[in-house]
Design a protein around this motif. Sequence first.
Motif, short mmCIF file in Angstrom:
data_model
loop_
_atom_site.label_atom_id
_atom_site.label_comp_id
_atom_site.label_asym_id
_atom_site.label_seq_id
_atom_site.Cartn_x
_atom_site.Cartn_y
_atom_site.Cartn_z
N HIS A 16 26.18 32.06 80.08
CA HIS A 16 27.04 33.45 80.61
C HIS A 16 27.47 35.00 79.50
CE1 HIS A 16 27.59 31.86 84.32
NE2 HIS A 16 28.27 30.89 83.81
N ARG A 17 26.21 34.70 78.27
CA ARG A 17 26.37 35.90 77.10
C ARG A 17 27.62 35.29 76.49
NH1 ARG A 17 24.49 40.99 80.53
NH2 ARG A 17 26.18 40.61 80.64
N ARG A 18 28.15 34.23 76.59
CA ARG A 18 29.17 34.54 75.56
C ARG A 18 29.21 33.13 74.70
NH1 ARG A 18 33.39 31.49 79.69
NH2 ARG A 18 31.88 30.83 80.41
N HIS A 19 29.61 33.73 73.22
CA HIS A 19 28.86 32.30 72.11
C HIS A 19 29.88 32.53 70.99
CE1 HIS A 19 25.00 33.65 73.31
NE2 HIS A 19 25.50 34.24 73.30
N VAL A 20 30.05 31.13 71.02
CA VAL A 20 31.70 31.29 69.78
C VAL A 20 30.52 31.28 68.23
CG1 VAL A 20 32.70 29.96 68.37
CG2 VAL A 20 33.20 29.81 71.36
N LEU A 21 30.57 32.13 67.14
CA LEU A 21 30.07 32.21 66.03
C LEU A 21 31.43 31.13 64.59
CD1 LEU A 21 28.06 33.06 63.80
CD2 LEU A 21 28.84 34.53 63.47
N ASN A 22 30.96 30.07 64.27
CA ASN A 22 31.88 29.08 63.51
C ASN A 22 31.04 29.54 62.25
OD1 ASN A 22 33.37 27.28 65.40
ND2 ASN A 22 30.90 26.97 66.41
N LEU A 23 32.07 30.03 61.45
CA LEU A 23 32.13 30.39 59.94
C LEU A 23 32.62 29.21 58.99
CD1 LEU A 23 32.34 34.29 60.24
CD2 LEU A 23 30.44 32.99 60.55
N ARG A 24 32.05 28.70 58.09
CA ARG A 24 33.32 27.49 57.66
C ARG A 24 32.58 27.74 55.84
NH1 ARG A 24 32.99 20.58 57.56
NH2 ARG A 24 34.20 20.56 55.78
N GLY A 25 33.71 27.83 55.32
CA GLY A 25 33.45 27.78 53.91
C GLY A 25 33.55 28.85 53.27
N ASP A 26 32.99 29.77 51.74
CA ASP A 26 33.67 31.39 51.64
C ASP A 26 32.40 32.46 52.49
OD1 ASP A 26 35.16 29.93 49.89
OD2 ASP A 26 34.53 29.34 48.14
N LEU A 27 33.30 33.23 52.39
CA LEU A 27 32.90 34.27 53.14
C LEU A 27 32.00 35.19 51.66
CD1 LEU A 27 31.03 35.93 55.57
CD2 LEU A 27 33.35 36.34 56.13
N ASP A 28 31.14 35.35 51.10
CA ASP A 28 31.26 35.67 50.02
C ASP A 28 29.33 36.52 50.24
OD1 ASP A 28 28.73 34.22 49.92
OD2 ASP A 28 29.42 33.02 48.07
N MET A 29 28.96 37.94 48.91
CA MET A 29 27.65 37.86 49.99
C MET A 29 26.62 37.12 50.65
SD MET A 29 26.24 40.72 47.25
CE MET A 29 24.48 40.79 46.57
N ALA A 30 26.29 36.06 49.57
CA ALA A 30 25.25 35.80 49.82
C ALA A 30 25.43 35.12 51.68
CB ALA A 30 24.67 34.53 49.18
N ALA A 31 26.39 34.03 51.50
CA ALA A 31 27.05 33.32 53.01
C ALA A 31 26.94 35.07 53.53
CB ALA A 31 28.28 33.71 52.96
N ALA A 32 27.68 36.02 53.82
CA ALA A 32 27.50 37.39 54.69
C ALA A 32 26.03 38.18 55.01
CB ALA A 32 27.79 38.84 53.76
N ASP A 33 25.22 37.62 54.69
CA ASP A 33 23.81 38.01 55.08
C ASP A 33 23.29 36.95 55.44
OD1 ASP A 33 23.96 40.26 53.04
OD2 ASP A 33 22.40 39.11 51.77
N GLN A 34 23.73 35.95 55.65
CA GLN A 34 23.07 34.64 56.44
C GLN A 34 23.95 34.67 57.77
OE1 GLN A 34 24.14 31.02 54.47
NE2 GLN A 34 23.88 30.05 56.69
N ALA A 35 25.36 35.02 57.48
CA ALA A 35 26.14 35.40 58.75
C ALA A 35 25.61 36.38 59.47
CB ALA A 35 27.19 35.42 59.02
#
Length: 128
Positions: A16-35
């Motif tokens: 039903h257009r509901r999503h969970v986005l699980n983030l794990r680790g360090d949210l730095d520059m490279a990770a932010a692009d991936q997220a």
Amino acid sequence: MLDVVPFTVQAVDLGHRRHVLNLRGDLDMAAADQAWEQVNELLTPGALVIVDVSRLGLMDSSGLRFLLLARREAEARGATLVLLRPRPWLRERLRVGGVLELFDLHFELSSALQSAGAAATATEASAN
């Protein structure tokens, strides 16, 4: 020696257009692009994207930029974005950055789902 947890991002479709986005680790520059690549696909009109930030180790300014961009794009596209289980250090980071009040924070998945459902109902009612 510190344990370094590699950054991972995983989207879970709740239907039903509901999503969970699980983030794990360090949210730095490279990770932010991936997220961003993941969240950008999920931010469709009427969608609910719950970003579970409970397993983040740290977040630099790129991570903060990612959260602000995701929030802005959700609003622009008619989607809802909420943060799930933000730890005290993240809430403080958002507060110090002057943006804490911009985010809908929840500490239980059921609460995030109920809040977003109420927001969707209110939006539909105001459109009629």
